[in-house]
Write a protein that holds these residues in place. Structure first.
Motif, PDB file in Angstrom:
ATOM      1  N   ALA A 125       0.879  -1.359   0.005  1.00 59.41           N
ATOM      2  CA  ALA A 125       0.020  -0.237   0.062  1.00 59.41           C
ATOM      3  C   ALA A 125       0.869   1.222  -0.100  1.00 59.41           C
ATOM      4  O   ALA A 125       0.272   2.178  -0.193  1.00 59.41           O
ATOM      5  CB  ALA A 125      -1.070  -0.093   1.340  1.00 59.41           C
ATOM      6  N   SER A 126       2.146   1.119  -0.088  1.00 58.38           N
ATOM      7  CA  SER A 126       3.174   2.230  -0.177  1.00 58.38           C
ATOM      8  C   SER A 126       4.583   1.614  -0.438  1.00 58.38           C
ATOM      9  O   SER A 126       4.638   0.469  -0.379  1.00 58.38           O
ATOM     10  CB  SER A 126       3.206   2.969   1.240  1.00 58.38           C
ATOM     11  N   GLY A 127       5.443   2.581  -0.828  1.00 59.53           N
ATOM     12  CA  GLY A 127       6.645   2.148  -1.016  1.00 59.53           C
ATOM     13  C   GLY A 127       7.623   2.294   0.344  1.00 59.53           C
ATOM     14  O   GLY A 127       7.057   2.015   1.225  1.00 59.53           O
ATOM     15  N   THR A 145       1.585   0.481  -4.847  1.00 59.87           N
ATOM     16  CA  THR A 145       0.617   1.493  -5.045  1.00 59.87           C
ATOM     17  C   THR A 145       1.226   2.839  -3.993  1.00 59.87           C
ATOM     18  O   THR A 145       1.501   2.690  -3.021  1.00 59.87           O
ATOM     19  CB  THR A 145      -0.819   1.190  -4.655  1.00 59.87           C
ATOM     20  N   GLU A 146       1.428   3.907  -4.627  1.00 59.48           N
ATOM     21  CA  GLU A 146       1.874   4.931  -3.810  1.00 59.48           C
ATOM     22  C   GLU A 146       0.858   6.258  -4.402  1.00 59.48           C
ATOM     23  O   GLU A 146       0.847   6.570  -5.531  1.00 59.48           O
ATOM     24  CB  GLU A 146       3.229   5.459  -4.377  1.00 59.48           C
ATOM     25  N   GLY A 185      -0.901   7.469  -8.113  1.00 62.31           N
ATOM     26  CA  GLY A 185      -1.920   8.032  -7.755  1.00 62.31           C
ATOM     27  C   GLY A 185      -2.246   9.342  -8.553  1.00 62.31           C
ATOM     28  O   GLY A 185      -3.563   9.877  -8.535  1.00 62.31           O
ATOM     29  N   ASN A 186      -1.104   9.917  -9.031  1.00 63.71           N
ATOM     30  CA  ASN A 186      -1.156  11.063 -10.082  1.00 63.71           C
ATOM     31  C   ASN A 186       0.095  11.265 -10.891  1.00 63.71           C
ATOM     32  O   ASN A 186       1.342  10.396 -10.561  1.00 63.71           O
ATOM     33  CB  ASN A 186      -1.459  12.352  -9.138  1.00 63.71           C
ATOM     34  N   ALA A 187       0.203  12.120 -11.614  1.00 61.20           N
ATOM     35  CA  ALA A 187       1.392  12.331 -12.668  1.00 61.20           C
ATOM     36  C   ALA A 187       2.523  12.846 -11.775  1.00 61.20           C
ATOM     37  O   ALA A 187       3.736  12.156 -12.272  1.00 61.20           O
ATOM     38  CB  ALA A 187       1.120  13.492 -13.653  1.00 61.20           C
TER      39      ALA A 187
END
Length: 585
Positions: free
Chosen positions: A202-204, A225-226, A284-286
């Motif tokens: 769920a995170s790096g 996922t980050e 989750g975003n660019a």
């Protein structure tokens, strides 16, 4: 299929990071089985307990990052020699000249000699921890500090590393030991992470470390996922806080140049390893994607998945075009200095000169100790800017500025807060993914936002964006929308349509479901099914990775040679018996 969800300081604990989206993801994929592997950050977090879990969560295993018990018996001579070799290689990779630091933007990290050295050392330590049932004592030993010192003094080391004092080395060794505590866990067995089909971190950073080891030991594909890049967080926080648990006597501080340089190198190398080994990375975003790709993520493995939010609670407001207070600006969010409410107050003073009937409502969704102090400062500033109307600034009424909280008589819910004004304003100077902005879009509200974080990406062309820390530009945009109700309606409708298309929980869940299937279908099968004579049996392994029951056929047996979850399970029988009189081809 069986998903191993890896978290750090969040789900399934009541308090923590990423808990809401993890819970929505798990509940939305009831057709799959979830095992949760959670790292906690504090004793208080553990004492607060877990959120209710759905029935298809079959297992929850937890471990603390805030403490670690001693391994017990001292390692033997051979184990000490292996540790010295691997830890020395790790330290050399951190001290090598050219490592990125927190003061500059990280460049794209190629698979260099130092990156390979870090990778080899990390997995060497993991294998040693597995053989010796942990490395806590070794990572805390004087030998670890001496290995760091030798690497810092070696030719070609970073200039700042060569200046490290003994207290600095103790501090770095302490941080590395805490970050590598997952190596000593008992999760890496056939009935642990070896039994899942996909690991989803769920995170790096530290949360993804168990997933790296599951990929190393069992070939389980890793999905990372980050929604906020952990490496960037480490860079920004470097030197801002003392080490967890306080520094021991003689230790240095986190803001010492050598400490900052070495810890930046460690987290940079770990991030590059996570991004490089992950089967898929989902930012989750660019903004997060740019960081990940520049730090080693293969663009071909990156998939954009926007955070999913519950749009249903804003449906009534969004479907209604009615605006009860057409002269009101609304700010909704968690109170903290990064939201720059001071600039918004100064901007509103300019708005009042052009639109005397205008009002500004601050609706707080929470505030920590720092936020409470900042809120007090904003109240004082509001009284100074509007001295003739200062009485009762804390209440809702005829005053131009009001400070409220969710749950009050005027704003019982978030939807009520967004419905109370014609224009929603975001004035932040630092912002990741702007959740409040998306909520305003769900409500069909026109927005004025500062150009920070993922704001432009989220808003698209459905709102007005101005530079941060520019009260005049913020005021001009607000006045323009207050004077043009037709434009507000057009922007609000477009914003709602965009939010419903991109940012719902449903699209988020569907995206991850597709990624899970893609990973399982592309995962190599590293085993062979043989008959009684030991000959390979063609088509003996079914295409499905995790299907209940067995495929029974006489005279066959499976030989596992690594591979994903089911490779370590019970022998798989061929679905079609070997025809009599025929040998395996």
């Amino acid at each position: 299929m069986r998903i191993g969800l890896l978290t750090e300081g969040g789900y399934p604990y009541v308090s923590g990071d990423a808990g809401l989206w993890c819970d929505r993801l798990v509940r939305g994929l009831g057709q799959h089985e979830f095992d949760i592997y959670a790292l906690s950050r504090s004793e208080r977090q553990e004492d607060e307990g877990w959120v209710p879990l759905p029935p298809h969560v079959s297992r929850v295993r937890t471990a603390p990052l805030w403490t670690a018990e001693d391994d017990g018996a001292a390692p033997g001579r051979r184990a000490r020699r292996r540790f010295a070799e691997h830890y020395g290689e790790l330290a050399t990779a951190l001290c090598a000249a050219g490592a990125d630091g927190p003061s500059g933007e990280p460049g794209r990290v190629p698979r260099t000699t130092e990156a390979d050295r870090f990778s080899s050392a990390l997995y060497g330590l993991a294998e040693l921890a597995r053989d010796e049932s942990g490395l806590v004592r070794a990572l805390r030993s004087e030998g670890a500090v001496r290995a760091l010192e030798r690497a810092c003094r070696a030719p070609g080391a970073l200039r700042t590393a060569r200046e490290a004092r003994v207290p600095d080395l103790l501090t770095v060794a302490g941080h590395v030991e805490r970050a590598l505590r997952p190596l000593s866990l008992d999760w890496y067995e056939d009935d642990g992470l070896g039994a899942v089909d996909v690991c989803h971190a769920a995170s790096g950073g530290t949360a993804a470390l168990p997933g790296l080891l599951a990929a190393h030991f069992f070939g389980v594909p890793l999905l990372v996922t980050e929604y906020g890049v952990r490496l960037r967080t480490h860079y920004l926080a470097s030197g801002a806080a003392p080490a967890p648990g306080g520094a021991r006597q003689g230790e240095g501080t986190d803001d010492a140049p050598a400490v900052r340089a070495l810890l930046a190198a460690f987290h940079g190398r770990l991030a590059a390893e996570v991004y490089g080994r992950a089967a898929r990375v989902t930012p989750g975003n660019a903004h997060a994607r740019r960081w990940q790709e520049r730090c080693g993520a293969d663009p071909a493995k990156v998939r954009m998945v926007y955070p999913g939010m519950n749009a249903a609670r804003f449906a009534e407001v969004g479907e209604s075009s009615e605006c009860h207070e057409p002269d009101t600006l609304v700010w909704v969010g968690r109170v903290e200095p990064a939201k720059d409410l001071v600039s918004l107050l100064h901007a509103f003073a300019e708005v009042r000169k052009e639109e005397p009937k205008a009002r500004l409502r601050f609706v707080a969704t929470g505030a920590g100790a720092e936020g409470e102090a900042y809120l007090g400062h904003c109240r004082v500033l509001a009284a100074q800017l509007f001295p003739d109307e200062a009485d009762g600034l804390h209440a809702v009424g005829c005053n131009p500025v009001s400070f409220e909280e969710i749950g009050g008589p005027e704003t019982a819910t978030l939807a009520d807060a967004y419905a109370s004004g014609a224009v929603n304003v975001l004035s932040s100077v630092v912002e990741g993914f702007p959740v409040g902005l998306v909520e305003a879009m769900f409500c069909g509200r026109a927005t004025v936002s500062t150009d920070v974080g993922a704001v432009v990406e989220v808003i698209g062309g459905t709102g007005v964006v101005v530079p941060p820390r520019n009260p005049r530009a913020l005021a001009e945009a607000c006045v323009a929308l207050l004077r043009d109700p037709e434009r507000r309606a057009r922007l609000g409708a477009a914003a709602r349509a965009r939010a419903l298309e991109l940012f719902t929980a449903e699209q988020n869940i569907a995206a991850f479901h597709g990624i899970y299937l893609e990973l399982v279908s592309s995962c190599p099968v590293d085993r062979v099914v043989v008959d009684d004579t030991g000959e390979p049996l063609p088509f003996g392994v079914p295409a499905e990775a995790h299907v209940p029951g067995r495929w029974t056929a006489p005279g066959t047996r499976a030989v596992a040679r690594g591979g994903p979850a089911w490779a370590a399970g019970p022998p798989v029988r061929a679905s079609v018996p070997t025809p009599a009189g025929e040998g395996a081809r």
